[in-house]
Write an enzyme that holds these catalytic residues in place. Structure first.
Site, short mmCIF file in Angstrom:
data_model
loop_
_atom_site.label_atom_id
_atom_site.label_comp_id
_atom_site.label_asym_id
_atom_site.label_seq_id
_atom_site.Cartn_x
_atom_site.Cartn_y
_atom_site.Cartn_z
N PHE A 215 13.48 122.31 59.40
CA PHE A 215 13.78 120.88 58.53
C PHE A 215 12.71 120.04 59.02
O PHE A 215 12.58 119.63 60.29
CB PHE A 215 15.27 120.45 59.57
CG PHE A 215 15.70 119.28 58.63
CD1 PHE A 215 16.82 119.46 57.80
CD2 PHE A 215 15.37 118.09 59.07
CE1 PHE A 215 17.16 118.31 57.07
CE2 PHE A 215 15.67 117.00 58.51
CZ PHE A 215 16.72 117.02 57.34
N ASP A 325 5.94 118.98 64.29
CA ASP A 325 6.87 118.10 64.24
C ASP A 325 7.58 117.69 65.13
O ASP A 325 8.75 118.63 65.56
CB ASP A 325 7.89 118.52 62.76
CG ASP A 325 8.98 117.48 62.46
OD1 ASP A 325 9.06 116.60 63.18
OD2 ASP A 325 9.59 117.61 61.47
N LYS A 356 13.27 109.37 65.80
CA LYS A 356 14.40 109.31 66.60
C LYS A 356 14.36 108.70 67.85
O LYS A 356 14.37 107.52 67.97
CB LYS A 356 14.74 110.67 67.07
CG LYS A 356 15.17 111.55 65.52
CD LYS A 356 16.10 112.82 65.52
CE LYS A 356 16.22 113.57 64.42
NZ LYS A 356 17.60 113.59 64.08
N THR A 380 4.71 98.90 52.85
CA THR A 380 4.94 97.56 53.29
C THR A 380 4.96 97.42 54.81
O THR A 380 4.17 96.58 55.45
CB THR A 380 6.27 96.85 52.68
OG1 THR A 380 6.24 97.34 51.27
CG2 THR A 380 6.42 95.62 52.86
O1 PSZ Z 1 20.72 116.22 57.56
C1 PSZ Z 1 19.84 115.35 57.83
O2 PSZ Z 1 19.28 114.39 57.10
C2 PSZ Z 1 19.35 115.44 59.17
S1 PSZ Z 1 20.48 115.99 60.57
C3 PSZ Z 1 19.10 115.80 61.53
C4 PSZ Z 1 18.12 115.47 60.88
C5 PSZ Z 1 18.12 114.89 59.76
N1 PSZ Z 1 16.94 115.16 61.68
C6 PSZ Z 1 15.73 114.56 61.22
C7 PSZ Z 1 14.39 115.19 61.15
C8 PSZ Z 1 14.19 116.31 62.31
O3 PSZ Z 1 15.21 116.72 63.01
C9 PSZ Z 1 12.73 116.81 62.23
C10 PSZ Z 1 12.53 118.10 63.12
N2 PSZ Z 1 11.91 116.47 61.21
C11 PSZ Z 1 12.28 115.30 60.47
C12 PSZ Z 1 13.39 114.89 60.51
C13 PSZ Z 1 13.73 113.72 59.43
O4 PSZ Z 1 13.85 112.55 60.15
P1 PSZ Z 1 14.66 111.44 59.22
O5 PSZ Z 1 16.02 111.96 59.30
O6 PSZ Z 1 14.35 110.27 60.28
O7 PSZ Z 1 14.03 111.12 58.14
#
Ligand code: PSZ
Length: 497
Positions: A215, A325, A356, A380
């Site tokens: 992910f 990541d 996070k 921006t």
């Molecule tokens: O369902 C979702 O969109 C979720 S639930 C948990 C996340 C997203 N985690 C975000 C995440 C991550 O765990 C890793 C390893 N890489 C990138 C991301 C993306 O981060 P955000 O959500 O801040 O864009």
């Protein structure tokens, strides 16, 4: 039932001075340990009547079926999230792992009450063009400070969220890769014209390799590297980029050493093969490889240090960049600031993204990855100085209270207890795994997992699932053995039922 007296002091005073006084009183509460409830309080079913009515309201203006309950962030405190129906839940999920110190930490509130910081919050700059006079210093003293920055990575690009960090890190890698091919030559007329209509050679067919189960976010580019659930990807066009197998280990690890080593070898061989195939057959060379140190959304899948070391070696051999990541693993939950520090890599990764627990997004990178021209990685805001204020307060507490050591200690305690529970209930839970308090266990089926998470809620525990059958624990860094005991009491009674 718990009465949050400290909260009352804070919310009824409004001027800055009074607010600060309120915070001081709160702090006093903190030191006497009465800042949090003694334990969870379950007053209604969850979601309760007020949550249900708010949900109806929200649903009438947006798709809100992911909402679990409505929280009361004024009353939430430390490791406890309060909902609008008067329930106080021990939160071992912490806003999808993004609250390092729990709710309403006095140090963070204090930072926000400082008039100097208020001007920083009120005047959010376009950081790429008009950064504030103290910005270089803030980056150096907060994000690049030696106990914070990943060893060996001297450069930083700030962003907003995890997805936009990965998205821009990909671009940065493509720019670096193209620059290597160009060997310092200026852009040609053909490149300049072709990129404007999405054609080669200006828009080259480069790829980013990712892993099954990964992910990395849901924005359009990132989504081609995300493979955890179909619902994230359905109906969205994707790049034809290579996807390798991530190791799937047999647990307990001690009893399956040989099989798991074979599994590492199988996956690395696949990576090698994909490098070759995308270079020769597909004519879409791999410019970078993205990987999570622990696949989180995909089910808390771990891989060995040897696997990561080999992956780095193979990636380098093929002239590609390794992007780690650390959006979910970073900021301390594994007992080190960055999870990849556990892997003994011979050199740093080329790029490492975060978000996070760090409050703002961004990536650390090697100097080589700094584009020659400005405006190539740009938007921006390019991050948010007000989040750096919070991050600074958080990092001070992590240091002052030795929270990384605490995470290691409490994590060991939790793993030991969970393994005991696993032995008692081996038909129900298995594959207990984790680093620090970044812990998960599998349930016998995904229905059983969902039932366990639901039952935990009725006992005042807010937990989360990941992958198809795992329950994951993502508590704040301030989680103690006492909190863990409350969690285990609840889990034990759920498993008995
Ligand atoms: O369902 C979702 O969109 C979720 S639930 C948990 C996340 C997203 N985690 C975000 C995440 C991550 O765990 C890793 C390893 N890489 C990138 C991301 C993306 O981060 P955000 O959500 O801040 O864009």
């Amino acid at each position: 039932m718990f009465v949050n007296k400290c909260h009352h002091v804070l919310s009824t005073r409004t001027s800055t001075r009074r607010l600060l006084k309120g915070v001081t009183t709160w702090k006093r509460c903190l030191t006497t340990g009465s800042r949090e409830p003694e334990g969870p309080v379950v007053a209604t079913e969850i979601p309760g009547p007020r949550s249900r009515s708010l949900l109806q309201e929200l649903n009438s203006i947006q798709q809100a079926s992911s909402v679990q309950f409505f929280a009361d962030y004024e009353k939430s405190s430390g490791n406890y999230i309060m909902d609008v129906d008067g329930n106080a839940l021990l939160d071992v999920y912490m806003q999808i792992s993004s609250m390092p110190l729990g709710y309403n930490h006095p140090a963070m509130l204090e930072a926000l009450a400082d008039p100097v910081n208020q001007k920083i919050i009120a005047n959010r700059p376009a950081l790429g063009v008009f950064p504030a006079k103290d910005w270089p210093n803030r980056l150096k003293n907060v994000l690049l400070e030696k106990e914070v920055a990943p060893p060996g990575l001297s450069h930083i690009t700030t962003m907003m969220c995890g997805s936009c960090s990965n998205e821009n890190a990909f671009k940065n890698i493509f720019i670096w890769y193209a620059e290597k091919q160009r060997q310092g030559a200026p852009f040609t007329k053909e490149e300049i014209e072709s990129c404007m209509i999405n054609e080669k050679p200006g828009s080259p067919h480069y790829s980013i390799m990712s892993f099954k189960g990964a992910f990395h976010g849901r924005t359009l580019g990132c989504l081609s590297t995300t493979h955890s659930k179909y619902i994230h990807k359905m109906d969205i066009p994707a790049f034809d980029w290579p996807i390798a197998s991530f190791p799937e280990y047999k647990y307990p690890l001690e009893e399956n050493v040989r099989e798991n080593q074979q599994e590492d070898k199988r996956c690395i061989a696949e990576v090698e093969e994909l490098f070759e195939r995308y270079k020769n057959e597909k004519r879409m060379p791999v410019a970078g490889v993205i990987i999570e140190p622990i696949q989180a959304e995909g089910g808390d899948n771990h891989a060995s240090s040897e696997f990561f070391q080999e992956l780095q070696r193979v990636t380098r051999k093929h002239g590609a960049a390794l992007l780690i990541d650390e959006v979910q693993t970073g900021g301390g939950p594994t007992g080190k600031m960055w999870c990849h520090e556990h892997f003994n890599l011979s050199t740093p990764p080329d790029v490492m993204t975060f978000s996070k627990k760090m409050q703002l997004g961004g990536y650390y990178h090697l100097e080589d990855f700094k584009p020659k021209q400005g405006y190539r990685v740009f938007n921006t805001w390019m991050g948010d100085p007000s989040k750096v204020i919070l991050l600074e307060a958080i990092l001070e507490i992590i240091k002052k209270e030795n929270l990384l050591d605490r995470v290691t200690r409490v994590g060991d305690y939790m793993l030991k207890n969970l393994k005991d529970l696993q032995n008692e209930h081996s038909n129900t839970i298995n594959a207990v795994r984790g680093r620090g308090t970044f812990i998960a266990f599998n349930c016998a089926s995904s229905q059983l997992r969902d039932a366990i998470v639901k039952k935990l809620l009725t006992k005042g525990i807010q937990a989360g699932g990941c992958g198809s059958q795992a329950v994951r624990l993502r508590p704040a860094l301030t989680f103690t053995e006492r909190h863990a005991d409350i969690f285990f009491d609840a889990l034990r009674s759920v498993l008995k039922e």
